[in-house]
Scaffold this motif. Structure first.
Motif, short mmCIF file in Angstrom:
data_model
loop_
_atom_site.label_atom_id
_atom_site.label_comp_id
_atom_site.label_asym_id
_atom_site.label_seq_id
_atom_site.Cartn_x
_atom_site.Cartn_y
_atom_site.Cartn_z
N ARG A 9 3.85 -23.63 -18.80
CA ARG A 9 2.60 -22.84 -19.06
C ARG A 9 3.52 -21.09 -18.30
N GLY A 10 2.58 -20.77 -18.93
CA GLY A 10 2.85 -18.68 -18.30
C GLY A 10 2.21 -18.74 -17.37
N GLY A 11 3.15 -17.34 -16.76
CA GLY A 11 2.76 -17.11 -15.48
C GLY A 11 1.70 -16.12 -15.14
N GLY A 12 1.24 -15.56 -14.33
CA GLY A 12 -0.47 -14.62 -14.06
C GLY A 12 0.36 -13.70 -13.67
N SER A 13 -0.55 -12.71 -13.55
CA SER A 13 -0.13 -11.26 -13.44
C SER A 13 -0.82 -10.43 -12.51
N CYS A 14 -0.33 -9.33 -11.97
CA CYS A 14 -1.13 -9.31 -10.80
C CYS A 14 -0.80 -7.31 -11.01
N LEU A 15 -2.25 -6.67 -10.45
CA LEU A 15 -2.58 -5.22 -10.96
C LEU A 15 -2.85 -4.85 -9.63
N VAL A 16 -2.09 -3.72 -8.95
CA VAL A 16 -2.26 -3.55 -7.59
C VAL A 16 -2.48 -1.83 -7.67
N MET A 17 -4.01 -1.94 -6.89
CA MET A 17 -4.51 -0.49 -6.89
C MET A 17 -4.63 0.09 -5.22
N CYS A 18 -3.32 0.87 -4.72
CA CYS A 18 -3.02 0.73 -3.53
C CYS A 18 -3.95 2.52 -2.37
N GLY A 19 -5.11 2.27 -2.14
CA GLY A 19 -5.31 3.66 -1.66
C GLY A 19 -4.90 4.64 -0.11
N GLY A 20 -3.72 3.62 0.08
CA GLY A 20 -3.40 4.10 1.43
C GLY A 20 -1.81 3.47 1.08
N ASP A 21 -0.31 3.52 2.20
CA ASP A 21 0.59 2.98 1.84
C ASP A 21 0.35 1.42 1.52
N TYR A 22 1.82 1.66 0.60
CA TYR A 22 2.05 0.38 -0.10
C TYR A 22 3.62 -0.39 0.80
N SER A 23 3.75 -1.47 1.08
CA SER A 23 4.91 -1.98 2.09
C SER A 23 5.08 -3.43 1.07
N MET A 24 6.42 -3.69 0.47
CA MET A 24 6.66 -4.98 0.24
C MET A 24 8.10 -5.63 0.37
N THR A 25 7.77 -5.60 1.32
CA THR A 25 9.01 -7.29 1.82
C THR A 25 9.66 -8.18 1.64
N GLY A 26 8.18 -9.18 1.14
CA GLY A 26 7.87 -10.47 1.34
C GLY A 26 8.64 -10.78 -0.51
N THR A 27 7.94 -11.73 -1.28
CA THR A 27 8.27 -12.12 -2.63
C THR A 27 6.70 -11.90 -3.75
N VAL A 28 7.34 -11.76 -4.68
CA VAL A 28 6.22 -12.08 -5.52
C VAL A 28 6.51 -13.22 -7.08
N ASN A 29 6.02 -13.85 -7.52
CA ASN A 29 6.58 -14.94 -8.13
C ASN A 29 5.68 -15.08 -9.16
N THR A 30 5.50 -14.37 -10.79
CA THR A 30 4.40 -14.65 -11.49
C THR A 30 5.68 -14.96 -12.51
#
Length: 520
Positions: free
Chosen positions: A411-432
């Protein structure tokens, strides 16, 4: 002729003094003519617009008999038009034949009649008394004139005109205004406040502090699930996952008015287009048996491009008397949503998909396409791969069952689009990531000569992740896993005088992770 434009091409005696000529005033006329320049016997209409008085000479009168001449406007289809097209239309006189009871000469092809000139025997000048009949005029009625006025007002930039005259119908109640001008003003305010690009906050604040929170994707439209948050937070040790993912895959769209913080895990792996079953064949006798396989499943929002992996094929034959042959091709790799927008992404049997975009130019194209299509259409989930073909060839069968099976594709992986009006912080994990395919298998009974082949099935293509940030990118040190599922190398068995071959599947495409700062 159109009445009320200029003098309506009125024909009168010469203004500078009557002589053997007439004046034709300014005006507008619609001429119907036939031409073979476009296609045989094509009949069209063209406007003649005369903006000045034209003097037309009248030939000398006959000394014995009167004569009738015509003043006409005509379109000449025998010449190539000049730059101004002034050489293809003309106003001219058609001379009649003197007689005791003269008749009008024939109207020339592609011409319209403006006036009859009665030339008396021995005449030395033409006056208005010698000009007869009135051409047909077209007039605009008041309703048409009112429409013209309305069009002029709609084009006006004056207060109370233009867009303020255009009403709007808003059945779902998005706007309080009743005309286009006021609606545009509302939209401008909403854009400035971030309500359009970053949502209206109607889903409140997402705050996942521990454990796993699962979002139900049942409400996804065409595979797109949009959530409008005031802020977004997944803490360390917490996971955001999804259930009831559509068979064509999921694109998760996050519209956050405020900050977006991902310190935990976003799990979209295996949330793309579903994999397909492999093929199984069995035989308990001498002979040949083969089966081609299945193509993968296309992802949602594929934008006219095929991304699913192609099906493997297979064949079983005999040669040289007792020699048996079995061959199977692996399934084609699947593609993801990010590409340069110019090539087909179809993957044929046993070949790799178009590679995932990794260069800056391709990433920029993905972003531009997302911006141009409502921030979601370009970010389709990954498609699934194709499966391998299967084949069996048996000579001098003894006992047991011979089986060849190609595994299911990933099976394929899902996708994600983020529209962030404030500040962005990514210190975790994203799996697609996409899922791996199931391995092929073969098993044999007893025979003197046999060959079995099962082609490898392909894994699922990965989805992609795109974040557009209006505030600051505080941290982007987390891990983005955007890899395609692995494919299979296939399986073969054989004994005696035989040939066997099975090819691996094509590679499916990895995804892309991109975080950009946008001035919106």
């Amino acid at each position: 002729m159109v009445q009320g434009v200029g003098s309506g091409l009125a024909v009168v005696q010469r203004a500078a003094g009557a002589n053997m000529s007439v004046d034709v005033g300014a005006g507008l006329a619609l001429i119907q003519f036939t031409t073979t320049l476009l296609s045989p016997n094509e009949t069209v209409k063209s406007w003649l617009n005369s903006d000045a008085v034209i003097n037309v000479s009248v030939p000398a009168a006959d000394l014995t008999n009167p004569r009738k001449d015509r003043i006409v406007a005509k379109f000449d289809t025998s010449v190539d038009p000049n730059t101004a097209a002034s050489n293809i239309v003309s106003i001219e006189l058609v001379q009649g034949t003197p007689a005791g009871s003269p008749s009008l000469p024939a109207l020339p092809a592609n011409g319209i009649h403006l006036k009859t000139v009665n030339v008396a025997a021995g005449a030395t000048s033409i006056t208005n008394a010698n000009l007869a009949d009135t051409p047909d005029y077209v007039t605009l009625d008041t309703a048409v004139l009112a429409d013209v006025v309305r069009h002029v007002e709609l084009a006006s930039t004056a207060t109370g005109k233009g867009a303020s005259l255009i009403g709007v119908e808003d059945a779902v109640g998005n706007y309080t205004a009743t005309n286009l001008e006021a609606v545009l003003a509302e939209i401008s305010v909403n854009i400035a406040a971030g309500n359009v690009l970053f949502g209206d906050g109607s889903d409140g604040a997402l705050n996942v502090t521990s454990g796993t929170t699962t979002i139900d994707a049942t409400g996804a439209v065409d595979g797109v699930l949009i959530k409008q948050y005031t802020s977004f937070n997944v803490s360390v040790g917490a996971t955001l996952a999804f259930s009831n993912v559509p068979s064509g895959g999921l694109t998760f769209v996050v519209l956050s008015q405020g900050n977006y913080t991902m310190a935990g895990a976003l799990s979209l792996g295996s949330c793309g287009a579903v994999g397909v079953s492999g093929s199984t064949i069995s035989k308990t006798s001498n002979g040949l048996l083969s089966s081609n396989a299945n193509t993968g499943t296309d992802s949602n929002l594929r934008i006219g491009q095929t991304r699913k992996g192609g099906a493997g094929n297979a064949g079983a034959t005999t040669s040289g008397g007792s020699t048996v042959n079995a061959a199977a091709t692996g399934g084609g790799g699947a593609a993801n949503s990010v590409n340069d927008g110019t090539v087909s992404l179809a993957a044929t049997a046993g070949t790799a998909s178009a590679a995932a975009a990794t260069a800056g130019a391709a990433l920029t194209m993905a972003l531009l396409r997302a911006l141009a299509n409502g921030f979601n259409l370009s970010l389709a989930p990954g498609a699934s791969g194709g499966t391998g073909g299967v084949a069996i060839a048996i000579d001098n069968y003894s006992s047991g069952t011979f089986t060849a099976t190609s595994g299911a594709s990933g099976r394929g992986g899902g996708s994600c689009l983020v529209m962030c009006g404030g500040d962005y912080s990514m210190t975790g994990t994203v799996n697609t990531s996409g899922a791996a395919s199931v391995a092929a298998s073969t098993s044999n009974g007893s025979a003197t000569n046999y060959a079995l082949a099962a082609g490898g099935s392909a894994g699922g293509a990965a989805g992609s992740f795109l974040a557009c940030v209006r505030g600051s990118i505080v941290s982007n040190s987390g891990t983005y896993t955007v890899t395609a599922g692995s494919g299979d190398s296939g399986s073969t068995l054989g004994s005696g005088t035989h040939n066997k071959s099975a090819t691996s599947s094509g590679n499916s495409a990895d995804g892309v992770a991109l975080v950009v700062h946008v001035a919106l």
